[in-house]
Design a protein around this motif. Structure first.
Motif, PDB file in Angstrom:
ATOM      1  N   PRO A 270      20.994  20.874  17.442  1.00  0.00           N
ATOM      2  CA  PRO A 270      20.282  20.266  18.564  1.00  0.00           C
ATOM      3  C   PRO A 270      21.178  19.299  19.332  1.00  0.00           C
ATOM      4  N   SER A 271      20.772  19.017  20.548  1.00  0.00           N
ATOM      5  CA  SER A 271      21.510  18.075  21.383  1.00  0.00           C
ATOM      6  C   SER A 271      21.366  16.653  20.834  1.00  0.00           C
ATOM      7  N   ARG A 272      22.211  15.784  21.330  1.00  0.00           N
ATOM      8  CA  ARG A 272      22.177  14.369  20.941  1.00  0.00           C
ATOM      9  C   ARG A 272      20.811  13.749  21.266  1.00  0.00           C
ATOM     10  N   ASP A 273      20.260  14.113  22.425  1.00  0.00           N
ATOM     11  CA  ASP A 273      18.960  13.572  22.825  1.00  0.00           C
ATOM     12  C   ASP A 273      17.857  13.968  21.850  1.00  0.00           C
ATOM     13  N   VAL A 274      17.877  15.216  21.393  1.00  0.00           N
ATOM     14  CA  VAL A 274      16.865  15.687  20.440  1.00  0.00           C
ATOM     15  C   VAL A 274      17.005  14.941  19.116  1.00  0.00           C
ATOM     16  N   VAL A 275      18.235  14.719  18.691  1.00  0.00           N
ATOM     17  CA  VAL A 275      18.463  13.989  17.443  1.00  0.00           C
ATOM     18  C   VAL A 275      17.959  12.549  17.572  1.00  0.00           C
ATOM     19  N   LEU A 276      18.227  11.914  18.702  1.00  0.00           N
ATOM     20  CA  LEU A 276      17.762  10.533  18.892  1.00  0.00           C
ATOM     21  C   LEU A 276      16.236  10.455  18.960  1.00  0.00           C
ATOM     22  N   GLU A 277      15.599  11.460  19.552  1.00  0.00           N
ATOM     23  CA  GLU A 277      14.129  11.515  19.542  1.00  0.00           C
ATOM     24  C   GLU A 277      13.610  11.623  18.112  1.00  0.00           C
ATOM     25  N   GLY A 278      14.279  12.453  17.310  1.00  0.00           N
ATOM     26  CA  GLY A 278      13.892  12.590  15.908  1.00  0.00           C
ATOM     27  C   GLY A 278      14.083  11.296  15.139  1.00  0.00           C
ATOM     28  N   LEU A 279      15.154  10.575  15.450  1.00  0.00           N
ATOM     29  CA  LEU A 279      15.396   9.286  14.800  1.00  0.00           C
ATOM     30  C   LEU A 279      14.232   8.337  15.074  1.00  0.00           C
ATOM     31  N   LYS A 280      13.816   8.263  16.326  1.00  0.00           N
ATOM     32  CA  LYS A 280      12.702   7.372  16.677  1.00  0.00           C
ATOM     33  C   LYS A 280      11.411   7.797  16.000  1.00  0.00           C
ATOM     34  N   LYS A 281      11.177   9.095  15.936  1.00  0.00           N
ATOM     35  CA  LYS A 281       9.923   9.598  15.371  1.00  0.00           C
ATOM     36  C   LYS A 281       9.851   9.413  13.855  1.00  0.00           C
ATOM     37  N   PHE A 282      10.964   9.645  13.160  1.00  0.00           N
ATOM     38  CA  PHE A 282      10.931   9.653  11.688  1.00  0.00           C
ATOM     39  C   PHE A 282      11.401   8.357  11.046  1.00  0.00           C
ATOM     40  N   ASP A 283      11.867   7.404  11.822  1.00  0.00           N
ATOM     41  CA  ASP A 283      12.279   6.112  11.289  1.00  0.00           C
ATOM     42  C   ASP A 283      11.027   5.280  11.022  1.00  0.00           C
ATOM     43  N   LYS A 284      10.521   5.348   9.807  1.00  0.00           N
ATOM     44  CA  LYS A 284       9.237   4.714   9.465  1.00  0.00           C
ATOM     45  C   LYS A 284       9.302   3.197   9.424  1.00  0.00           C
ATOM     46  N   ASP A 285      10.464   2.624   9.062  1.00  0.00           N
ATOM     47  CA  ASP A 285      10.536   1.171   8.960  1.00  0.00           C
ATOM     48  C   ASP A 285      11.144   0.517  10.197  1.00  0.00           C
ATOM     49  N   GLY A 286      11.478   1.304  11.221  1.00  0.00           N
ATOM     50  CA  GLY A 286      11.924   0.757  12.497  1.00  0.00           C
ATOM     51  C   GLY A 286      13.314   0.163  12.523  1.00  0.00           C
ATOM     52  N   ASP A 287      14.172   0.485  11.546  1.00  0.00           N
ATOM     53  CA  ASP A 287      15.515  -0.090  11.521  1.00  0.00           C
ATOM     54  C   ASP A 287      16.564   0.791  12.209  1.00  0.00           C
ATOM     55  N   MET A 288      16.116   1.855  12.886  1.00  0.00           N
ATOM     56  CA  MET A 288      16.991   2.809  13.585  1.00  0.00           C
ATOM     57  C   MET A 288      17.979   3.488  12.631  1.00  0.00           C
ATOM     58  N   ASN A 289      17.550   3.658  11.381  1.00  0.00           N
ATOM     59  CA  ASN A 289      18.287   4.401  10.370  1.00  0.00           C
ATOM     60  C   ASN A 289      17.298   5.316   9.669  1.00  0.00           C
ATOM     61  N   LEU A 290      17.789   6.407   9.116  1.00  0.00           N
ATOM     62  CA  LEU A 290      16.939   7.270   8.304  1.00  0.00           C
ATOM     63  C   LEU A 290      17.426   7.241   6.871  1.00  0.00           C
ATOM     64  N   ASN A 291      16.499   6.991   5.936  1.00  0.00           N
ATOM     65  CA  ASN A 291      16.863   7.133   4.529  1.00  0.00           C
ATOM     66  C   ASN A 291      16.801   8.618   4.175  1.00  0.00           C
ATOM     67  N   LYS A 292      17.090   8.952   2.950  1.00  0.00           N
ATOM     68  CA  LYS A 292      17.167  10.357   2.554  1.00  0.00           C
ATOM     69  C   LYS A 292      15.848  11.101   2.758  1.00  0.00           C
TER      70      LYS A 292
END
Length: 147
Positions: free
Chosen positions: A53-75
């Motif tokens: 996916p494009s960078r934009d799609v990945v960043l959208e996924g980061l926002k959607k799946f980052d449950k604790d709001g730290d702009m990081n994804l755990n495993k």
């Protein structure tokens, strides 16, 4: 998902390889690399099935799946992101099953007929088969929508 264990294995391998600072989180840069790694692992098993996916799609996924709001994804967040994207966001199984059928059954079955019809008896199947697959892919891409 048809095989959650396979998706888990691939996602875990990618996460562990890319999380070089061992903080058990992927920032936005590491996330893009981890997504590329997942696609690399998938393409080794299902050659040529898709582009990442494009960078934009990945960043959208980061926002959607980052449950604790730290702009990081755990495993676990990364696993959930990849599973949803692969299954729902990209018609993953439809594409993979179509490519597997074409590349493992249709192209090998058609290759001998094409060789005979074009008088290419000396060309090895291992050379002609991928050429037929490429021409087929180009024809599908060039075909107008709705036909």
């Amino acid at each position: 998902m048809a095989s959650p264990y396979a998706c888990r294995w691939i996602c875990d391998r990618a996460f562990e390889k890319i999380d070089q600072d061992h903080n058990s989180k992927l920032d936005r840069f590491e996330l893009q690399l981890a997504v590329y790694e997942v696609y690399n692992l998938l393409n080794k098993r299902f050659p040529g099935w898709s582009d990442p996916p494009s960078r934009d799609v990945v960043l959208e996924g980061l926002k959607k799946f980052d449950k604790d709001g730290d702009m990081n994804l755990n495993k676990e967040e990364f696993f959930n992101f990849m599973c949803e994207f692969l299954v729902e966001g990209s018609n993953f199984f439809k594409r993979v099953s179509g490519d597997v059928a074409k590349n493992s059954a249709i192209v090998p079955a058609v290759t001998p007929f094409v060789k005979r019809a074009l008088g290419m008896g000396e060309v090895p199947d291992k050379v002609l088969g991928p050429m037929i697959g490429s021409v087929t892919n180009m024809a599908v891409v060039a075909m107008p929508k709705g036909l």
